[in-house]
Design a protein around this motif. Sequence first.
Motif, PDB file in Angstrom:
ATOM      1  N   LEU A   1     -47.412 -26.287  17.828  1.00 52.72           N
ATOM      2  CA  LEU A   1     -48.374 -26.939  16.702  1.00 52.72           C
ATOM      3  C   LEU A   1     -47.356 -27.162  15.646  1.00 52.72           C
ATOM      4  O   LEU A   1     -47.185 -28.357  15.295  1.00 52.72           O
ATOM      5  CB  LEU A   1     -49.388 -26.267  16.425  1.00 52.72           C
ATOM      6  CG  LEU A   1     -50.190 -27.074  15.006  1.00 52.72           C
ATOM      7  CD1 LEU A   1     -50.881 -28.231  15.522  1.00 52.72           C
ATOM      8  CD2 LEU A   1     -51.319 -26.089  14.645  1.00 52.72           C
ATOM      9  N   LEU A   2     -46.450 -26.510  15.238  1.00 53.75           N
ATOM     10  CA  LEU A   2     -45.420 -26.630  14.406  1.00 53.75           C
ATOM     11  C   LEU A   2     -44.515 -27.622  14.490  1.00 53.75           C
ATOM     12  O   LEU A   2     -44.242 -28.726  13.804  1.00 53.75           O
ATOM     13  CB  LEU A   2     -44.571 -25.096  14.071  1.00 53.75           C
ATOM     14  CG  LEU A   2     -45.291 -24.273  13.173  1.00 53.75           C
ATOM     15  CD1 LEU A   2     -44.530 -22.994  13.355  1.00 53.75           C
ATOM     16  CD2 LEU A   2     -45.807 -24.859  11.762  1.00 53.75           C
TER      17      LEU A   2
ATOM     18  N   ALA B   1     -43.467 -32.371   5.930  1.00 55.86           N
ATOM     19  CA  ALA B   1     -42.404 -31.879   5.084  1.00 55.86           C
ATOM     20  C   ALA B   1     -41.867 -30.424   5.438  1.00 55.86           C
ATOM     21  O   ALA B   1     -42.570 -29.723   6.063  1.00 55.86           O
ATOM     22  CB  ALA B   1     -42.240 -31.905   3.550  1.00 55.86           C
ATOM     23  N   ARG B   2     -40.611 -30.207   5.300  1.00 54.35           N
ATOM     24  CA  ARG B   2     -40.113 -28.976   5.580  1.00 54.35           C
ATOM     25  C   ARG B   2     -40.782 -27.661   4.811  1.00 54.35           C
ATOM     26  O   ARG B   2     -41.044 -26.807   5.465  1.00 54.35           O
ATOM     27  CB  ARG B   2     -38.775 -28.634   5.102  1.00 54.35           C
ATOM     28  CG  ARG B   2     -38.054 -27.411   5.622  1.00 54.35           C
ATOM     29  CD  ARG B   2     -36.616 -27.154   5.162  1.00 54.35           C
ATOM     30  NE  ARG B   2     -35.695 -28.274   5.068  1.00 54.35           N
ATOM     31  CZ  ARG B   2     -34.714 -28.463   5.909  1.00 54.35           C
ATOM     32  NH1 ARG B   2     -34.671 -27.726   7.114  1.00 54.35           N
ATOM     33  NH2 ARG B   2     -33.867 -29.599   6.025  1.00 54.35           N
ATOM     34  N   GLU B   3     -41.180 -27.957   3.435  1.00 52.16           N
ATOM     35  CA  GLU B   3     -41.845 -27.093   2.660  1.00 52.16           C
ATOM     36  C   GLU B   3     -43.370 -26.634   3.114  1.00 52.16           C
ATOM     37  O   GLU B   3     -43.984 -25.636   3.205  1.00 52.16           O
ATOM     38  CB  GLU B   3     -42.099 -27.381   1.317  1.00 52.16           C
ATOM     39  CG  GLU B   3     -40.728 -27.560   0.518  1.00 52.16           C
ATOM     40  CD  GLU B   3     -39.889 -28.858   0.966  1.00 52.16           C
ATOM     41  OE1 GLU B   3     -40.574 -29.677   1.639  1.00 52.16           O
ATOM     42  OE2 GLU B   3     -38.701 -28.572   0.682  1.00 52.16           O
ATOM     43  N   GLU B   4     -44.091 -27.999   3.821  1.00 52.49           N
ATOM     44  CA  GLU B   4     -45.435 -27.811   4.166  1.00 52.49           C
ATOM     45  C   GLU B   4     -45.426 -27.051   5.588  1.00 52.49           C
ATOM     46  O   GLU B   4     -46.367 -26.311   5.731  1.00 52.49           O
ATOM     47  CB  GLU B   4     -45.992 -29.363   4.549  1.00 52.49           C
ATOM     48  CG  GLU B   4     -47.364 -29.399   4.974  1.00 52.49           C
ATOM     49  CD  GLU B   4     -47.856 -30.876   5.468  1.00 52.49           C
ATOM     50  OE1 GLU B   4     -48.780 -30.836   6.091  1.00 52.49           O
ATOM     51  OE2 GLU B   4     -47.109 -31.710   4.972  1.00 52.49           O
ATOM     52  N   LEU B   5     -44.110 -27.345   6.245  1.00 46.63           N
ATOM     53  CA  LEU B   5     -44.050 -26.565   7.714  1.00 46.63           C
ATOM     54  C   LEU B   5     -43.985 -25.136   7.390  1.00 46.63           C
ATOM     55  O   LEU B   5     -44.633 -24.331   7.979  1.00 46.63           O
ATOM     56  CB  LEU B   5     -43.247 -27.151   8.584  1.00 46.63           C
ATOM     57  CG  LEU B   5     -43.376 -28.450   8.998  1.00 46.63           C
ATOM     58  CD1 LEU B   5     -41.837 -29.167   9.538  1.00 46.63           C
ATOM     59  CD2 LEU B   5     -44.343 -28.582   9.995  1.00 46.63           C
ATOM     60  N   ALA B   6     -43.190 -24.758   6.364  1.00 42.43           N
ATOM     61  CA  ALA B   6     -43.009 -23.344   6.078  1.00 42.43           C
ATOM     62  C   ALA B   6     -44.323 -22.566   5.668  1.00 42.43           C
ATOM     63  O   ALA B   6     -44.406 -21.476   5.838  1.00 42.43           O
ATOM     64  CB  ALA B   6     -41.920 -23.155   4.939  1.00 42.43           C
ATOM     65  N   GLN B   7     -45.172 -23.245   4.910  1.00 41.54           N
ATOM     66  CA  GLN B   7     -46.461 -22.825   4.389  1.00 41.54           C
ATOM     67  C   GLN B   7     -47.186 -22.585   5.643  1.00 41.54           C
ATOM     68  O   GLN B   7     -48.068 -21.634   5.735  1.00 41.54           O
ATOM     69  CB  GLN B   7     -47.086 -23.620   3.537  1.00 41.54           C
ATOM     70  CG  GLN B   7     -46.384 -23.621   2.036  1.00 41.54           C
ATOM     71  CD  GLN B   7     -46.812 -24.533   0.970  1.00 41.54           C
ATOM     72  OE1 GLN B   7     -47.859 -25.408   1.451  1.00 41.54           O
ATOM     73  NE2 GLN B   7     -46.493 -24.783  -0.127  1.00 41.54           N
TER      74      GLN B   7
ATOM     75  N   ASN C   1     -42.610 -12.999  16.757  1.00 35.39           N
ATOM     76  CA  ASN C   1     -41.180 -13.168  17.149  1.00 35.39           C
ATOM     77  C   ASN C   1     -41.232 -14.652  17.559  1.00 35.39           C
ATOM     78  O   ASN C   1     -40.160 -15.065  17.015  1.00 35.39           O
ATOM     79  CB  ASN C   1     -41.271 -12.281  18.609  1.00 35.39           C
ATOM     80  CG  ASN C   1     -41.074 -11.173  18.578  1.00 35.39           C
ATOM     81  OD1 ASN C   1     -40.677 -10.346  17.524  1.00 35.39           O
ATOM     82  ND2 ASN C   1     -41.412 -10.194  19.515  1.00 35.39           N
ATOM     83  N   ASN C   2     -42.314 -15.338  18.042  1.00 37.43           N
ATOM     84  CA  ASN C   2     -42.012 -16.761  18.059  1.00 37.43           C
ATOM     85  C   ASN C   2     -41.889 -17.496  16.982  1.00 37.43           C
ATOM     86  O   ASN C   2     -40.953 -18.527  16.714  1.00 37.43           O
ATOM     87  CB  ASN C   2     -43.201 -17.347  18.891  1.00 37.43           C
ATOM     88  CG  ASN C   2     -43.204 -17.108  20.512  1.00 37.43           C
ATOM     89  OD1 ASN C   2     -42.554 -16.233  20.856  1.00 37.43           O
ATOM     90  ND2 ASN C   2     -43.966 -17.737  21.173  1.00 37.43           N
ATOM     91  N   LEU C   3     -42.634 -17.209  15.968  1.00 34.69           N
ATOM     92  CA  LEU C   3     -42.686 -17.698  14.630  1.00 34.69           C
ATOM     93  C   LEU C   3     -41.262 -17.327  14.030  1.00 34.69           C
ATOM     94  O   LEU C   3     -40.670 -18.254  13.080  1.00 34.69           O
ATOM     95  CB  LEU C   3     -43.910 -17.434  13.771  1.00 34.69           C
ATOM     96  CG  LEU C   3     -45.078 -18.052  13.957  1.00 34.69           C
ATOM     97  CD1 LEU C   3     -46.433 -17.750  13.347  1.00 34.69           C
ATOM     98  CD2 LEU C   3     -45.005 -19.507  14.443  1.00 34.69           C
ATOM     99  N   ASP C   4     -40.648 -16.304  14.283  1.00 33.06           N
ATOM    100  CA  ASP C   4     -39.332 -15.808  13.537  1.00 33.06           C
ATOM    101  C   ASP C   4     -38.454 -16.950  13.985  1.00 33.06           C
ATOM    102  O   ASP C   4     -37.460 -17.589  13.261  1.00 33.06           O
ATOM    103  CB  ASP C   4     -39.140 -14.784  13.886  1.00 33.06           C
ATOM    104  CG  ASP C   4     -39.665 -13.636  13.055  1.00 33.06           C
ATOM    105  OD1 ASP C   4     -40.357 -13.829  12.021  1.00 33.06           O
ATOM    106  OD2 ASP C   4     -39.488 -12.384  13.496  1.00 33.06           O
TER     107      ASP C   4
END
Length: 344
Positions: free
Chosen positions: A61-62, A71-77, A94-97
Amino acid sequence: MQTLQTTSLQVRDNQLWILDQQALPQQKNWLPAHDVAQLVGHIHALRVRGAPLIGLSASLLLALLAEQGAAREELAQSLEVLRAARPTAVNLMNNLDRMKLALTQADFVFALGQEALRLVAEDRQLCDNIAEAGSALVRPGSRLLTHCNTGGLATAGVGTALGVIARAHQQGKVTNVWVDETRPLLQGGRLTAWELGELAIPYQLITDSMAASLMASGQVDAIWVGADRIAANGDVANKIGTYSLAVLAHYHHIPFYVAAPHTTLDRQCASGRDIPIEQRAASEVTGVAGSFGSVQWAPETAAVFNPAFDVTPAALISGWVLDTGVVTPEAVAAGVFQPSADAR
């Protein structure tokens, strides 16, 4: 992103779709998971479930959101919101890291897409490796017992514990599989029974409380379960009811195996006491809901204790079957959680 298909996930038309595991086996519905709120809702409702699959769905999904212009900031949130969706399953973390690291790249859109697809491919290979290593431990003529669901519905590949059982059956070594219904959400009765039927593997569905009687009468040769998190000392968090089976297996001198990818091992978690255990809604215990509707059998005001997982101490486990090989009790007792050169 390229079109992708697993048993429970689809990427088509640059959108993520999930197979509704709450509707199985009566209905086979593909639901949209086009944004973070939708996917988190599916995870909380267990429409998408299984530690590996949850991590993969979040990663895909990401990547898709990035390709759609987020945007990068939105994806980080969004990444942190997804991380909090299921606290016990370490595969998600682990995957999200890895996705978080990809997000730091200059071309983060390309990097996220490549990393998500790499995680799917790796999971398929992990499952094959687990099936190969685990099937070597299954003796001819085995009657195996399993809990919850650990097949292709919960992974991108053939599954973990159920993958072992399927591979051993292909080798002619499995005569019957005892399937725990798995209270309170019946993942065994709804999902594992369905998968075994699809694979033409002989099975019999039992209520969770019948396992002890079967063991006492000598009708279980080994128990195979999965894991949502393995602590550094070998303790295992898995679907509630797993610990009970391990105690019963120990008493009846029956091998008890855990099958999981190495990504389930959390070396930062010293023991099972440090694993967070998700508490779920009282309604899952006071009644039942599904594609058929809902039924309430307990008083609406009943007080309920509903942990989603329990922890099985390492001392009760006969072997940890990872994609990297089999970890023996002797290795764990020596403080070395590494596969043995010859675990058989």
